[in-house]
Scaffold this motif. Sequence first.
Motif, PDB file in Angstrom:
ATOM      1  N   ALA A 141      -4.244   1.047  21.799  1.00  0.00           N
ATOM      2  CA  ALA A 141      -5.151   0.501  20.785  1.00  0.00           C
ATOM      3  C   ALA A 141      -5.621   1.588  19.829  1.00  0.00           C
ATOM      4  N   TYR A 142      -5.928   2.782  20.362  1.00  0.00           N
ATOM      5  CA  TYR A 142      -6.318   3.896  19.493  1.00  0.00           C
ATOM      6  C   TYR A 142      -5.168   4.295  18.565  1.00  0.00           C
ATOM      7  N   PHE A 143      -3.960   4.297  19.091  1.00  0.00           N
ATOM      8  CA  PHE A 143      -2.791   4.650  18.288  1.00  0.00           C
ATOM      9  C   PHE A 143      -2.577   3.641  17.164  1.00  0.00           C
ATOM     10  N   LEU A 144      -2.635   2.357  17.484  1.00  0.00           N
ATOM     11  CA  LEU A 144      -2.441   1.326  16.469  1.00  0.00           C
ATOM     12  C   LEU A 144      -3.552   1.354  15.426  1.00  0.00           C
ATOM     13  N   THR A 145      -4.788   1.569  15.873  1.00  0.00           N
ATOM     14  CA  THR A 145      -5.905   1.650  14.933  1.00  0.00           C
ATOM     15  C   THR A 145      -5.742   2.847  14.006  1.00  0.00           C
ATOM     16  N   THR A 146      -5.293   3.967  14.542  1.00  0.00           N
ATOM     17  CA  THR A 146      -5.059   5.145  13.708  1.00  0.00           C
ATOM     18  C   THR A 146      -3.976   4.874  12.671  1.00  0.00           C
ATOM     19  N   GLY A 147      -2.921   4.192  13.064  1.00  0.00           N
ATOM     20  CA  GLY A 147      -1.869   3.828  12.113  1.00  0.00           C
ATOM     21  C   GLY A 147      -2.368   2.922  11.008  1.00  0.00           C
ATOM     22  N   ILE A 148      -3.231   1.982  11.353  1.00  0.00           N
ATOM     23  CA  ILE A 148      -3.789   1.071  10.352  1.00  0.00           C
ATOM     24  C   ILE A 148      -4.690   1.832   9.382  1.00  0.00           C
ATOM     25  N   VAL A 149      -5.516   2.731   9.904  1.00  0.00           N
ATOM     26  CA  VAL A 149      -6.430   3.496   9.048  1.00  0.00           C
ATOM     27  C   VAL A 149      -5.648   4.433   8.127  1.00  0.00           C
ATOM     28  N   VAL A 150      -4.639   5.108   8.648  1.00  0.00           N
ATOM     29  CA  VAL A 150      -3.823   5.995   7.812  1.00  0.00           C
ATOM     30  C   VAL A 150      -3.098   5.189   6.737  1.00  0.00           C
ATOM     31  N   SER A 151      -2.643   4.001   7.065  1.00  0.00           N
ATOM     32  CA  SER A 151      -1.988   3.147   6.072  1.00  0.00           C
ATOM     33  C   SER A 151      -2.957   2.730   4.976  1.00  0.00           C
ATOM     34  N   ALA A 152      -4.206   2.487   5.346  1.00  0.00           N
ATOM     35  CA  ALA A 152      -5.200   2.109   4.343  1.00  0.00           C
ATOM     36  C   ALA A 152      -5.483   3.254   3.392  1.00  0.00           C
ATOM     37  N   PHE A 153      -5.427   4.487   3.874  1.00  0.00           N
ATOM     38  CA  PHE A 153      -5.613   5.628   2.985  1.00  0.00           C
ATOM     39  C   PHE A 153      -4.333   5.945   2.207  1.00  0.00           C
ATOM     40  N   GLY A 154      -3.184   5.601   2.747  1.00  0.00           N
ATOM     41  CA  GLY A 154      -1.923   5.887   2.078  1.00  0.00           C
ATOM     42  C   GLY A 154      -1.578   4.924   0.962  1.00  0.00           C
ATOM     43  N   LEU A 155      -2.000   3.666   1.081  1.00  0.00           N
ATOM     44  CA  LEU A 155      -1.655   2.667   0.073  1.00  0.00           C
ATOM     45  C   LEU A 155      -2.166   3.032  -1.315  1.00  0.00           C
ATOM     46  N   PRO A 156      -3.433   3.418  -1.489  1.00  0.00           N
ATOM     47  CA  PRO A 156      -3.861   3.777  -2.852  1.00  0.00           C
ATOM     48  C   PRO A 156      -3.139   5.009  -3.404  1.00  0.00           C
ATOM     49  N   ILE A 157      -2.784   5.941  -2.533  1.00  0.00           N
ATOM     50  CA  ILE A 157      -2.065   7.126  -3.005  1.00  0.00           C
ATOM     51  C   ILE A 157      -0.671   6.745  -3.495  1.00  0.00           C
ATOM     52  N   ILE A 158      -0.005   5.873  -2.763  1.00  0.00           N
ATOM     53  CA  ILE A 158       1.321   5.412  -3.191  1.00  0.00           C
ATOM     54  C   ILE A 158       1.223   4.621  -4.485  1.00  0.00           C
ATOM     55  N   LEU A 159       0.203   3.783  -4.606  1.00  0.00           N
ATOM     56  CA  LEU A 159       0.020   3.019  -5.842  1.00  0.00           C
ATOM     57  C   LEU A 159      -0.259   3.944  -7.025  1.00  0.00           C
ATOM     58  N   ALA A 160      -1.004   5.017  -6.795  1.00  0.00           N
ATOM     59  CA  ALA A 160      -1.287   5.955  -7.885  1.00  0.00           C
ATOM     60  C   ALA A 160      -0.057   6.792  -8.226  1.00  0.00           C
ATOM     61  N   ARG A 161       0.734   7.170  -7.231  1.00  0.00           N
ATOM     62  CA  ARG A 161       1.936   7.968  -7.495  1.00  0.00           C
ATOM     63  C   ARG A 161       2.984   7.176  -8.278  1.00  0.00           C
ATOM     64  N   THR A 162       3.018   5.860  -8.080  1.00  0.00           N
ATOM     65  CA  THR A 162       3.973   5.024  -8.818  1.00  0.00           C
ATOM     66  C   THR A 162       3.385   4.530 -10.136  1.00  0.00           C
ATOM     67  N   SER A 163       2.216   5.019 -10.503  1.00  0.00           N
ATOM     68  CA  SER A 163       1.514   4.667 -11.749  1.00  0.00           C
ATOM     69  C   SER A 163       1.154   3.190 -11.825  1.00  0.00           C
ATOM     70  N   THR A 164       0.994   2.560 -10.674  1.00  0.00           N
ATOM     71  CA  THR A 164       0.514   1.180 -10.659  1.00  0.00           C
ATOM     72  C   THR A 164      -0.988   1.147 -10.911  1.00  0.00           C
ATOM     73  N   ILE A 165      -1.698   2.102 -10.325  1.00  0.00           N
ATOM     74  CA  ILE A 165      -3.121   2.265 -10.595  1.00  0.00           C
ATOM     75  C   ILE A 165      -3.352   3.694 -11.085  1.00  0.00           C
ATOM     76  N   GLN A 166      -4.510   3.923 -11.678  1.00  0.00           N
ATOM     77  CA  GLN A 166      -4.842   5.263 -12.150  1.00  0.00           C
ATOM     78  C   GLN A 166      -5.446   6.074 -11.010  1.00  0.00           C
ATOM     79  N   TRP A 167      -5.467   7.400 -11.184  1.00  0.00           N
ATOM     80  CA  TRP A 167      -5.960   8.275 -10.125  1.00  0.00           C
ATOM     81  C   TRP A 167      -7.465   8.121  -9.922  1.00  0.00           C
ATOM     82  N   GLY A 168      -8.205   7.769 -10.952  1.00  0.00           N
ATOM     83  CA  GLY A 168      -9.634   7.526 -10.786  1.00  0.00           C
ATOM     84  C   GLY A 168      -9.902   6.318  -9.901  1.00  0.00           C
ATOM     85  N   ALA A 169      -9.098   5.285 -10.092  1.00  0.00           N
ATOM     86  CA  ALA A 169      -9.206   4.108  -9.230  1.00  0.00           C
ATOM     87  C   ALA A 169      -8.827   4.453  -7.804  1.00  0.00           C
ATOM     88  N   CYS A 170      -7.832   5.311  -7.653  1.00  0.00           N
ATOM     89  CA  CYS A 170      -7.429   5.757  -6.313  1.00  0.00           C
ATOM     90  C   CYS A 170      -8.577   6.482  -5.628  1.00  0.00           C
TER      91      CYS A 170
END
Length: 131
Positions: free
Chosen positions: A70-99
């Motif tokens: 459960a700790y492992f899965l929760t850590t994966g979910i939390v890291v994914s939540a922090f990774g999604l805005p970075i990926i969106l900003a790197r692909t110029s879908t959102i701006q870095w300020g929004a990220c």
Amino acid sequence: MAGIKALVGLSFSGAIGLTFLLLGCALEGYGVYWPLFVLIFYVLSPIPTFISRRVSDDTESSSSACRELAYFLTTGIVVSAFGLPIILARTSTIQWGACGLVMTGNAVIFLTILGFFIVFGGGDDFSWEQW
């Protein structure tokens, strides 16, 4: 009375986190609502811990495989939540300020979820299982 104060504090910090998330989406300079997909991660993150506390025995001293998974899965979910805005900003879908605003909201929301488990997960007289 201490439980009510904790609940009010947690709800206030949750509102602050969601405000940062919505500011990252709705400000006129940003105006893209793709970062709202992190709401899925907010809903999914406590589920493995809820399941592991229901399934595993109540011995706090020893570690169980179910709780560690459960700790492992929760850590994966939390890291994914922090990774999604970075990926969106790197692909110029959102701006870095929004990220940055979304990442700040993520930190506040996940600290709020952690605070919920610390305050209400102890199994005392005032626990989340009563709700």
